[in-house]
Design a protein around this motif. Sequence first.
Motif, PDB file in Angstrom:
ATOM      1  N   THR A 255       0.832  -1.213   0.000  1.00 63.07           N
ATOM      2  CA  THR A 255       0.000   0.000   0.000  1.00 63.07           C
ATOM      3  C   THR A 255       0.858   1.252   0.000  1.00 63.07           C
ATOM      4  N   GLN A 256       1.954   1.239   0.778  1.00 62.56           N
ATOM      5  CA  GLN A 256       2.862   2.384   0.807  1.00 62.56           C
ATOM      6  C   GLN A 256       3.519   2.587  -0.563  1.00 62.56           C
ATOM      7  N   LEU A 257       3.948   1.479  -1.224  1.00 62.53           N
ATOM      8  CA  LEU A 257       4.549   1.606  -2.556  1.00 62.53           C
ATOM      9  C   LEU A 257       3.543   2.150  -3.561  1.00 62.53           C
ATOM     10  N   GLU A 258       2.308   1.698  -3.483  1.00 63.06           N
ATOM     11  CA  GLU A 258       1.282   2.202  -4.392  1.00 63.06           C
ATOM     12  C   GLU A 258       1.031   3.684  -4.150  1.00 63.06           C
ATOM     13  N   GLY A 259       1.052   4.100  -2.892  1.00 60.96           N
ATOM     14  CA  GLY A 259       0.872   5.519  -2.595  1.00 60.96           C
ATOM     15  C   GLY A 259       2.009   6.375  -3.114  1.00 60.96           C
ATOM     16  N   MET A 260       3.207   5.808  -3.181  1.00 59.13           N
ATOM     17  CA  MET A 260       4.356   6.552  -3.720  1.00 59.13           C
ATOM     18  C   MET A 260       4.406   6.517  -5.248  1.00 59.13           C
ATOM     19  N   GLY A 261       3.433   5.844  -5.894  1.00 59.70           N
ATOM     20  CA  GLY A 261       3.425   5.781  -7.350  1.00 59.70           C
ATOM     21  C   GLY A 261       4.246   4.644  -7.924  1.00 59.70           C
ATOM     22  N   ARG A 262       4.791   3.801  -7.072  1.00 60.17           N
ATOM     23  CA  ARG A 262       5.605   2.670  -7.544  1.00 60.17           C
ATOM     24  C   ARG A 262       4.688   1.456  -7.685  1.00 60.17           C
ATOM     25  N   THR A 263       3.818   1.534  -8.717  1.00 54.82           N
ATOM     26  CA  THR A 263       2.769   0.523  -8.870  1.00 54.82           C
ATOM     27  C   THR A 263       3.346  -0.829  -9.255  1.00 54.82           C
ATOM     28  N   ARG A 264       4.382  -0.846 -10.091  1.00 54.45           N
ATOM     29  CA  ARG A 264       4.915  -2.146 -10.518  1.00 54.45           C
ATOM     30  C   ARG A 264       5.616  -2.859  -9.360  1.00 54.45           C
ATOM     31  N   ASP A 265       6.333  -2.086  -8.515  1.00 60.34           N
ATOM     32  CA  ASP A 265       6.946  -2.718  -7.341  1.00 60.34           C
ATOM     33  C   ASP A 265       5.870  -3.267  -6.408  1.00 60.34           C
ATOM     34  N   ALA A 267       2.933  -4.232  -7.377  1.00 57.70           N
ATOM     35  CA  ALA A 267       2.330  -5.383  -8.058  1.00 57.70           C
ATOM     36  C   ALA A 267       3.196  -6.627  -7.893  1.00 57.70           C
ATOM     37  N   ARG A 268       4.516  -6.457  -7.976  1.00 53.87           N
ATOM     38  CA  ARG A 268       5.395  -7.623  -7.786  1.00 53.87           C
ATOM     39  C   ARG A 268       5.269  -8.171  -6.364  1.00 53.87           C
ATOM     40  N   MET A 269       5.097  -7.280  -5.393  1.00 55.80           N
ATOM     41  CA  MET A 269       4.933  -7.754  -4.018  1.00 55.80           C
ATOM     42  C   MET A 269       3.623  -8.532  -3.879  1.00 55.80           C
ATOM     43  N   HIS A 270       2.549  -8.056  -4.531  1.00 54.45           N
ATOM     44  CA  HIS A 270       1.284  -8.801  -4.504  1.00 54.45           C
ATOM     45  C   HIS A 270       1.434 -10.151  -5.219  1.00 54.45           C
ATOM     46  N   GLU A 271       2.181 -10.162  -6.334  1.00 61.67           N
ATOM     47  CA  GLU A 271       2.348 -11.414  -7.084  1.00 61.67           C
ATOM     48  C   GLU A 271       3.127 -12.442  -6.262  1.00 61.67           C
ATOM     49  N   ARG A 272       4.142 -11.987  -5.534  1.00 63.77           N
ATOM     50  CA  ARG A 272       4.925 -12.920  -4.718  1.00 63.77           C
ATOM     51  C   ARG A 272       4.063 -13.551  -3.628  1.00 63.77           C
ATOM     52  N   ASN A 273       3.041 -12.835  -3.205  1.00 68.97           N
ATOM     53  CA  ASN A 273       2.190 -13.345  -2.136  1.00 68.97           C
ATOM     54  C   ASN A 273       0.854 -13.866  -2.664  1.00 68.97           C
ATOM     55  N   ASN A 274       0.815 -14.201  -3.986  1.00 69.00           N
ATOM     56  CA  ASN A 274      -0.344 -14.839  -4.615  1.00 69.00           C
ATOM     57  C   ASN A 274      -1.602 -13.986  -4.550  1.00 69.00           C
ATOM     58  N   SER A 275      -1.441 -12.676  -4.475  1.00 68.57           N
ATOM     59  CA  SER A 275      -2.588 -11.773  -4.547  1.00 68.57           C
ATOM     60  C   SER A 275      -2.681 -11.285  -6.000  1.00 68.57           C
ATOM     61  N   PHE A 276      -3.209 -12.165  -6.880  1.00 69.58           N
ATOM     62  CA  PHE A 276      -3.109 -11.924  -8.317  1.00 69.58           C
ATOM     63  C   PHE A 276      -4.063 -10.836  -8.803  1.00 69.58           C
ATOM     64  N   THR A 277      -5.194 -10.672  -8.157  1.00 70.46           N
ATOM     65  CA  THR A 277      -6.136  -9.651  -8.622  1.00 70.46           C
ATOM     66  C   THR A 277      -5.542  -8.248  -8.470  1.00 70.46           C
ATOM     67  N   ASP A 278      -5.004  -7.948  -7.279  1.00 71.37           N
ATOM     68  CA  ASP A 278      -4.369  -6.641  -7.090  1.00 71.37           C
ATOM     69  C   ASP A 278      -3.107  -6.509  -7.942  1.00 71.37           C
ATOM     70  N   ALA A 279      -2.379  -7.608  -8.113  1.00 76.17           N
ATOM     71  CA  ALA A 279      -1.177  -7.549  -8.954  1.00 76.17           C
ATOM     72  C   ALA A 279      -1.549  -7.194 -10.388  1.00 76.17           C
ATOM     73  N   THR A 280      -2.625  -7.794 -10.909  1.00 78.12           N
ATOM     74  CA  THR A 280      -3.069  -7.473 -12.273  1.00 78.12           C
ATOM     75  C   THR A 280      -3.462  -6.008 -12.382  1.00 78.12           C
ATOM     76  N   LEU A 282      -2.449  -3.445 -10.578  1.00 77.46           N
ATOM     77  CA  LEU A 282      -1.303  -2.544 -10.457  1.00 77.46           C
ATOM     78  C   LEU A 282      -0.396  -2.638 -11.669  1.00 77.46           C
ATOM     79  N   PHE A 283      -0.196  -3.858 -12.191  1.00 74.57           N
ATOM     80  CA  PHE A 283       0.616  -3.977 -13.408  1.00 74.57           C
ATOM     81  C   PHE A 283      -0.029  -3.234 -14.564  1.00 74.57           C
ATOM     82  N   GLU A 284      -1.327  -3.348 -14.685  1.00 78.36           N
ATOM     83  CA  GLU A 284      -2.035  -2.652 -15.758  1.00 78.36           C
ATOM     84  C   GLU A 284      -1.955  -1.145 -15.563  1.00 78.36           C
ATOM     85  N   ALA A 285      -2.050  -0.682 -14.316  1.00 77.66           N
ATOM     86  CA  ALA A 285      -1.919   0.755 -14.060  1.00 77.66           C
ATOM     87  C   ALA A 285      -0.513   1.244 -14.372  1.00 77.66           C
TER      88      ALA A 285
END
Length: 571
Positions: A255-265, A267-280, A282-285
């Motif tokens: 959430t902190q990375l997303e607030g700083m505009g680092r959406t891909r970072d 998204a990778r953190m969500h992907e590592r933790n199998n949170s694929f919906t949020d990862a998709t 953020l990657f798309e954003a």
Amino acid sequence: MGPGQRVIAELSVLEKALSKNDFGAEKGPLEAIVRSLRTMNLKSLEDLDLNTRGRLITTLLRVQRQTKPALPEAGAEAAAPEAGASTEAAPAEAPASEGAAAAEGAAPAEGGAPAEAAPAKPAVDPAKEKYDGWVDVMSLVGRVWRAAGDADRSQAAFALSGREPAPEPSAPAREERAERPPRGDRPERGERRDRGERPERGDRPPRGERPERGAAGERRERPPRGERPERPPRGERPERAPMPELTGDWKEQATQLEGMGRTRDAARMHERNNSFTDATRLFEAGGDLKSALRTALSGQDNDAVRRLVGTLPADQIGPTLEKAGAYELLMEHYVAKADFENVARLYERARQFDQAALAYERANKLTLARKAYERARDMASANRIRGLEVKALVERGDRLGAATLLVAVGQRREAVEVLSPLPPPKAFHFMQRLTLEDEAKELAKRELARAEQEQKPAGRARWLELLGDLTAAAETWTQAGRKDKALPLYEKLGGEHLPRAAQIAEELQQRDKAIALYTQLNDSAGVERAKALPETPATPPEGSRPDAGDDSESGASPAENASSAGEQESQ
């Protein structure tokens, strides 16, 4: 061995030390990995190849998850004897050590002086040593993440170790290395042996004066360069804001990375933790559509996959979905494109042969459809498709192929009907190729009777030859005035028919053939007559012209008809 291979080799050593929970053994491979990664100048983990990146992330996360040892108490450290105290106690312990040395057979010191006792080492607290090893390992893990270009994981590892990250050297050559042992003194080199005086060279003739350069050899003077315009001074680059420290669990950090505009970072953190919906999301954003498609496929979010597939080039959609194993979406893609051949292949892969046959039939792949129906044991549909195949082959002019299909399933009468419209000699030879011997003989007898009825001796001779009655065929060819056709038949019959063959060769003025036949018969008079024949007759004798008595449909021989039949059918 490249840097990536060296990293993989050191990871194997690190995993062995990790299985023993030996912090001291883990330091060496971690330092070697840091050195190898520095030489690669990585900006991100994505720059590593897939195998190296996967193994590096997996092993480092296992190292980082090791249980933190308990911090030893201050009293335990004070209980250890100091180095100064052990040194002062050394003289008192000298006699005991001297006796021990004598018992072990050690030589006493010169002059009978008592040997100096070695200072006792201070006692080491195992808990303190284990804790320091864990801190060193966590610090090295942070350095590995930093060398691999992952600042987030590096900062987390340094925070875990409790040490401030030291600045990295600017070049790999400045890496701290263990001190090398001093080299021993080199032996002095021996003096050079006398080579003797060199023999004097003979007097060389003086060189002539070099000719002066002519006008062509003179260098042209360059025109003076104009003054370059002064560049405007560069503005000072704004200093980058320091990376704030991330706190909390991985969800709070994302959430902190997303607030700083680092959406891909994030998204990778969500992907590592199998949170694929949020990862998709953020990657798309962040504009990384391929990664968004990957996480959508991993999370089986078909709606997002359909939306993202439309952003790929057309030639990459099929391979991407097939590689991901998304066969339902791949089927939808092929159906939308009306690519029923690939739809049928997917059904075949799923062993749904009846559906594959329908798709092949819709794609107008009749042969593949028939084979699929046969594998599905639907013989009625297979026969229906075979009928369509036969019809298509007949329309294309390939009657031999159509008859072959019918003969393969025992439909001999239908095969004969397909071949009947062909010229009789061609149909005869095709029947022989398809092992329809009885039908071929029946056709030949019918055509022979028609030739006799129509009084066509050439046609009668041809069918006699096809039926294998060579004697009657040769006589009929002779009566029809085609001695050139009769000659090879008499020669083939041999025996009592050879004199007739030699006589016909002499009448046709075939000098070499006549000589060979008369020689075979030991007829010297015939050989002499044959030698008297002209080598190349000016005009063909009577009875050797193709139009003499040839009243059949075609003047070609059966062998010529057989050779031309396949060519015409293939065309």
